[in-house]
Design a protein around this motif. Structure first.
Motif, PDB file in Angstrom:
ATOM      1  N   MET A 113       0.840  -1.196   0.000  1.00 52.04           N
ATOM      2  CA  MET A 113       0.000   0.000   0.000  1.00 52.04           C
ATOM      3  C   MET A 113       0.872   1.242   0.000  1.00 52.04           C
ATOM      4  O   MET A 113       1.885   1.305   0.676  1.00 52.04           O
ATOM      5  CB  MET A 113      -0.926   0.009   1.216  1.00 52.04           C
ATOM      6  N   ARG A 114       0.484   2.215  -0.806  1.00 55.22           N
ATOM      7  CA  ARG A 114       1.200   3.472  -0.859  1.00 55.22           C
ATOM      8  C   ARG A 114       0.177   4.599  -0.925  1.00 55.22           C
ATOM      9  O   ARG A 114      -0.845   4.488  -1.596  1.00 55.22           O
ATOM     10  CB  ARG A 114       2.126   3.560  -2.095  1.00 55.22           C
ATOM     11  N   SER A 115       0.451   5.692  -0.261  1.00 55.16           N
ATOM     12  CA  SER A 115      -0.414   6.869  -0.376  1.00 55.16           C
ATOM     13  C   SER A 115      -0.022   7.641  -1.625  1.00 55.16           C
ATOM     14  O   SER A 115       1.084   7.510  -2.148  1.00 55.16           O
ATOM     15  CB  SER A 115      -0.280   7.753   0.857  1.00 55.16           C
ATOM     16  N   VAL A 116      -0.939   8.473  -2.121  1.00 53.52           N
ATOM     17  CA  VAL A 116      -0.728   9.251  -3.341  1.00 53.52           C
ATOM     18  C   VAL A 116      -0.334  10.670  -2.964  1.00 53.52           C
ATOM     19  O   VAL A 116      -1.030  11.333  -2.190  1.00 53.52           O
ATOM     20  CB  VAL A 116      -1.993   9.249  -4.207  1.00 53.52           C
ATOM     21  N   ALA A 117       0.789  11.127  -3.529  1.00 50.37           N
ATOM     22  CA  ALA A 117       1.274  12.465  -3.224  1.00 50.37           C
ATOM     23  C   ALA A 117       0.745  13.508  -4.208  1.00 50.37           C
ATOM     24  O   ALA A 117       0.444  14.636  -3.825  1.00 50.37           O
ATOM     25  CB  ALA A 117       2.804  12.482  -3.234  1.00 50.37           C
ATOM     26  N   THR A 118       0.622  13.142  -5.478  1.00 45.82           N
ATOM     27  CA  THR A 118       0.217  14.101  -6.507  1.00 45.82           C
ATOM     28  C   THR A 118      -0.658  13.404  -7.543  1.00 45.82           C
ATOM     29  O   THR A 118      -0.418  12.248  -7.888  1.00 45.82           O
ATOM     30  CB  THR A 118       1.450  14.702  -7.211  1.00 45.82           C
ATOM     31  N   ILE A 119      -1.662  14.140  -8.043  1.00 42.79           N
ATOM     32  CA  ILE A 119      -2.510  13.642  -9.135  1.00 42.79           C
ATOM     33  C   ILE A 119      -2.379  14.606 -10.296  1.00 42.79           C
ATOM     34  O   ILE A 119      -2.596  15.814 -10.148  1.00 42.79           O
ATOM     35  CB  ILE A 119      -3.982  13.527  -8.709  1.00 42.79           C
ATOM     36  N   LEU A 120      -2.029  14.081 -11.469  1.00 40.31           N
ATOM     37  CA  LEU A 120      -1.869  14.899 -12.668  1.00 40.31           C
ATOM     38  C   LEU A 120      -2.847  14.424 -13.736  1.00 40.31           C
ATOM     39  O   LEU A 120      -2.959  13.227 -14.000  1.00 40.31           O
ATOM     40  CB  LEU A 120      -0.447  14.786 -13.205  1.00 40.31           C
ATOM     41  N   ILE A 121      -3.557  15.353 -14.347  1.00 44.22           N
ATOM     42  CA  ILE A 121      -4.480  15.019 -15.433  1.00 44.22           C
ATOM     43  C   ILE A 121      -4.220  15.956 -16.602  1.00 44.22           C
ATOM     44  O   ILE A 121      -3.713  17.068 -16.416  1.00 44.22           O
ATOM     45  CB  ILE A 121      -5.965  15.125 -14.992  1.00 44.22           C
ATOM     46  N   PRO A 122      -4.522  15.537 -17.839  1.00 41.67           N
ATOM     47  CA  PRO A 122      -4.303  16.412 -19.005  1.00 41.67           C
ATOM     48  C   PRO A 122      -5.124  17.697 -18.905  1.00 41.67           C
ATOM     49  O   PRO A 122      -6.232  17.707 -18.362  1.00 41.67           O
ATOM     50  CB  PRO A 122      -4.751  15.546 -20.192  1.00 41.67           C
ATOM     51  N   ASP A 123      -4.598  18.750 -19.476  1.00 44.52           N
ATOM     52  CA  ASP A 123      -5.283  20.040 -19.411  1.00 44.52           C
ATOM     53  C   ASP A 123      -6.614  20.027 -20.154  1.00 44.52           C
ATOM     54  O   ASP A 123      -7.531  20.778 -19.808  1.00 44.52           O
ATOM     55  CB  ASP A 123      -4.386  21.136 -19.998  1.00 44.52           C
ATOM     56  N   ASN A 124      -6.737  19.173 -21.187  1.00 49.20           N
ATOM     57  CA  ASN A 124      -7.953  19.192 -22.009  1.00 49.20           C
ATOM     58  C   ASN A 124      -9.007  18.205 -21.523  1.00 49.20           C
ATOM     59  O   ASN A 124     -10.005  17.973 -22.207  1.00 49.20           O
ATOM     60  CB  ASN A 124      -7.620  18.892 -23.474  1.00 49.20           C
ATOM     61  N   TYR A 125      -8.826  17.620 -20.338  1.00 46.77           N
ATOM     62  CA  TYR A 125      -9.835  16.686 -19.831  1.00 46.77           C
ATOM     63  C   TYR A 125     -10.998  17.442 -19.203  1.00 46.77           C
ATOM     64  O   TYR A 125     -10.804  18.377 -18.422  1.00 46.77           O
ATOM     65  CB  TYR A 125      -9.243  15.728 -18.789  1.00 46.77           C
ATOM     66  N   SER A 126     -12.237  17.030 -19.562  1.00 48.99           N
ATOM     67  CA  SER A 126     -13.424  17.590 -18.923  1.00 48.99           C
ATOM     68  C   SER A 126     -14.385  16.482 -18.514  1.00 48.99           C
ATOM     69  O   SER A 126     -14.745  16.355 -17.345  1.00 48.99           O
ATOM     70  CB  SER A 126     -14.126  18.587 -19.855  1.00 48.99           C
ATOM     71  N   THR A 127     -14.815  15.637 -19.478  1.00 46.64           N
ATOM     72  CA  THR A 127     -15.669  14.484 -19.191  1.00 46.64           C
ATOM     73  C   THR A 127     -15.150  13.302 -19.989  1.00 46.64           C
ATOM     74  O   THR A 127     -14.437  13.468 -20.990  1.00 46.64           O
ATOM     75  CB  THR A 127     -17.137  14.752 -19.576  1.00 46.64           C
ATOM     76  N   VAL A 128     -15.539  12.108 -19.550  1.00 49.97           N
ATOM     77  CA  VAL A 128     -15.019  10.903 -20.206  1.00 49.97           C
ATOM     78  C   VAL A 128     -15.443  10.838 -21.667  1.00 49.97           C
ATOM     79  O   VAL A 128     -14.690  10.333 -22.516  1.00 49.97           O
ATOM     80  CB  VAL A 128     -15.482   9.640 -19.460  1.00 49.97           C
ATOM     81  N   GLU A 129     -16.635  11.354 -22.004  1.00 49.40           N
ATOM     82  CA  GLU A 129     -17.111  11.259 -23.382  1.00 49.40           C
ATOM     83  C   GLU A 129     -16.295  12.110 -24.341  1.00 49.40           C
ATOM     84  O   GLU A 129     -16.354  11.903 -25.553  1.00 49.40           O
ATOM     85  CB  GLU A 129     -18.596  11.682 -23.467  1.00 49.40           C
ATOM     86  N   LEU A 130     -15.518  13.075 -23.804  1.00 45.20           N
ATOM     87  CA  LEU A 130     -14.709  13.948 -24.663  1.00 45.20           C
ATOM     88  C   LEU A 130     -13.249  13.532 -24.702  1.00 45.20           C
ATOM     89  O   LEU A 130     -12.424  14.237 -25.293  1.00 45.20           O
ATOM     90  CB  LEU A 130     -14.831  15.407 -24.186  1.00 45.20           C
ATOM     91  N   GLY A 131     -12.910  12.397 -24.089  1.00 42.02           N
ATOM     92  CA  GLY A 131     -11.565  11.858 -24.202  1.00 42.02           C
ATOM     93  C   GLY A 131     -10.591  12.368 -23.161  1.00 42.02           C
ATOM     94  O   GLY A 131     -10.972  13.017 -22.176  1.00 42.02           O
ATOM     95  N   ALA A 132      -9.298  12.080 -23.386  1.00 40.97           N
ATOM     96  CA  ALA A 132      -8.201  12.448 -22.477  1.00 40.97           C
ATOM     97  C   ALA A 132      -8.457  11.925 -21.069  1.00 40.97           C
ATOM     98  O   ALA A 132      -8.095  12.576 -20.083  1.00 40.97           O
ATOM     99  CB  ALA A 132      -7.992  13.966 -22.469  1.00 40.97           C
TER     100      ALA A 132
END
Length: 627
Positions: A1-20
């Motif tokens: 088990m490891r805790s998460v320090a940082t979460i990174l997502i693409p700048d163009n992500y908004s909803t799953v139906e629009l990709g990224a």
């Protein structure tokens, strides 16, 4: 088990139906690598995975729609095949539940099967789709979304990892550990795909190294199976008696009219009406309480698209036991030949035609009346007409409903069978086909009332999709007749209205001067006039004394009493559709309106109240009506 320090997502992500739809999670401390913890290989942007590649998806999501993974939450795996962008978009362009379609976007990856059945599900999102390439396992995709789970024409959609190589490098380089190009991931242990407990599976033996086929099915009612494929005049086995045949009902259809047949030591694709080898064999397997049994066998395929009937192993039990002296025979297999084990109404089958059974109709159920030849014909512009399946690849409909006057364009048409309104019936499966051509008879100076619609692929016989019989001679003697359609064109729940077919003399008196050749009249029973709406051009069916149902006519535009007869078009139909089922049952041929001068002057032409007029005519002309 490891805790998460940082979460990174693409700048163009908004909803799953629009990709990224992906994210990078930086761990607070590096994971300790070992036999059970290893990084996966990441594909470069130029890495191409071949279409049809077998890949594996894993996760702890639902095992089917709205069914959570039970304790102890053992990691699940499923083998999926990569689909090309064009093929996947083609599937998602076909109307699905609530007619929803979907436009794929760059960076999306599809994996699954056109027939459905195997898929990821809710709770698997974020999980890996790994593919083996050159002895190494690569992360080809990340589970993103889907329409339901395992539905036909709706494969799972994944986020393709290769296009995000530069984004991953940009955010991961300089952190510990870096991106892995490459390493290895152990292949999940593969096991056979197993259907639901109550179902059977029939599997084709391996025809070439690495090739096999498997379809999920349920056994059909014994009367239906026997009458569809059994020998004419043979008595139907009663409930509990050894069966003569076993018929599987397929959960899903094969794709687009093509199938695999064996040819010596190789595989080849063939059309349903072609079987170049003729030696492909299938076996029918059933599971009871977790144990699989060989229930039936088939040595010849009488149709490429799918096997139809199996010889039961149960009847060969004594011989097998005598020869092998060691084969395990299950004595507790029970065969349900009727609804809930009840006796079937008829112990003999209706007459067969040279092309097989037609006009058979199973008993109705509380969920709705099953009319296996009734089709919904969806025409461009949200117009829905009724149609009748007259052969495995042909539907008959009224011309005025599918083609508009003055229109010079051929509409796009789709046909649906096995539906009772907006949903499929529980005892059948929905069949959909597109129309590839519209055939009209050549009538000089007249617009023909009937049209034949050619389907893009055949419809295999089942309780929810079976051709109706045709009667070339007009009205079969002793038959009971009904108008079949729906009361509400939006709900489209099938309903019928009982009618009597009037003689030509009465019909001519009701409609003098406007009755075209090949048209006849009906009189509705008390309270039946408004059961079926007329804009969809409902058909007129009759059940013969011998048992099968026959198609007699299709409604004329805007009129619920006038029908275009099938009989005058019998030659055109038989020449166009080689497999149309014509039953020569006797009865009256199509009449010409003779004796028209006997119409009472004060009643002729009173078509505004046809029922009252017809009743008066019946009284006035009773001595003239042949008995």
């Amino acid at each position: 088990m490891r805790s998460v320090a940082t979460i990174l997502i693409p700048d163009n992500y908004s909803t799953v139906e629009l990709g990224a739809d992906l994210a990078l999670l930086r761990l607070a401390s590096p994971a300790k690598l070992g036999p059970s913890v290893r990084p996966v290989c990441l594909p470069r942007a130029s890495h191409l995975f071949a279409h049809g590649t077998a890949c594996w998806a894993t996760g702890w999501g639902d095992v089917q729609e709205a069914v959570p993974l039970p304790l102890p939450w053992v990691l699940q795996e499923v083998e999926l095949r990569l689909l090309g962008e064009a093929a996947c978009q083609c599937l998602y362009s076909r109307p699905g539940p609530f007619n929803l379609t979907f436009q794929l976007l760059p960076g999306m990856l599809c994996a699954g099967y056109p027939a459905g059945r195997r898929d990821t599900c809710q709770g698997d999102s974020g999980g890996p789709l790994v593919c083996e390439d050159g002895g190494r396992w690569f992360l080809a995709g990340i589970t993103s979304f889907g329409f339901g789970c395992g539905r036909r024409n709706r494969p799972g959609v994944f986020t393709a990892v290769a296009p995000y190589e530069s984004w991953i490098r940009e955010h991961v380089m300089g952190s510990e550990p870096g991106p892995v190009f490459p390493s290895q991931l152990q292949k999940p242990q593969s096991g056979p795909w197993e259907p639901r407990e109550e179902n059977c599976t029939f599997a084709q033996p391996e025809l070439a190294p690495g090739s096999s086929a498997q379809l999920e099915a349920q056994l059909l009612n014994g009367w239906w199976c026997h009458c569809l494929y059994g020998r004419q005049g043979e008595t139907v086995p009663r409930p509990g008696d050894p069966p003569h045949l076993l018929c599987p009902a397929y959960q899903e259809e094969e794709e687009a009219g093509l199938c695999w047949v064996s040819s010596r030591n190789s595989l080849q694709k063939s059309r349903p009406d072609q079987d170049p080898a003729g030696d492909s064999s299938w076996s029918l397997l059933c599971r009871e309480e977790g144990t699989w049994f060989l229930a039936g066998y088939r040595t010849l395929s009488d149709g490429c698209l799918r096997p139809r009937a199996f010889s039961p192993m149960q009847t060969h039990g004594p011989w097998i036991r005598h020869v092998t002296q060691g084969a395990y025979l299950e004595d507790q297999l029970t065969w349900d030949w009727g609804p809930e084990g009840e006796e079937t109404e008829k112990q003999t089958c209706p007459t067969h035609t040279e092309h097989g059974a037609c006009g058979l109709r199973p008993k109705s159920t509380p969920a709705g009346v099953l009319w296996p030849w009734l089709t919904e014909v969806h025409v461009t512009g949200d117009r829905v007409c009724t149609g009748i399946l007259v052969a495995p690849g042909w539907v008959l409909a009224a011309t005025h409903c599918i083609l508009r006057l003055g229109s010079t364009t051929v509409p796009y048409i789709e046909v649906y069978l096995g539906r009772a309104g907006v949903s499929s019936l529980p005892q059948g499966h929905q069949v959909s086909r597109s129309v590839v051509s519209i055939r009209l008879p050549r009538h000089l100076g007249l617009r023909p009332p009937l049209a034949l619609l050619e389907l893009n692929s055949r419809v295999e016989p089942s309780p929810s999709a079976l051709p109706i019989c045709l009667h070339p001679g007009g009205i079969p003697s002793g038959a009971s007749c009904w108008v079949l359609g729906w009361k509400n064109p939006q709900d489209r729940v099938p309903v019928v209205a009982a009618v009597s077919i009037l003689t030509p003399r009465l019909c001519h008196c009701l409609y003098p001067g406007i009755l075209t050749p090949g048209t006849f009249c009906v009189l509705y029973s008390e309270g039946q006039e408004d059961r079926c709406e007329v804009t969809s051009a409902p058909p007129l069916l009759c059940q013969t004394e011998e048992g099968p149902w026959v198609l007699v006519g299709m409604a004329v535009r805007g009129n619920r009493e006038l029908f275009a007869a099938i009989g005058p078009e019998a030659t055109w139909i038989s020449q166009t559709v080689g497999e149309a089922h014509f039953l020569h049952l006797g009865g009256s041929s199509y009449w010409s309106p003779e004796g028209s001068d006997l119409c009472p002057q004060d009643l002729a032409g009173s078509a505004s109240s046809p029922k009252v007029t017809a009743l008066l005519l019946l009284l006035l002309l009773a001595p003239l009506i042949p008995r």
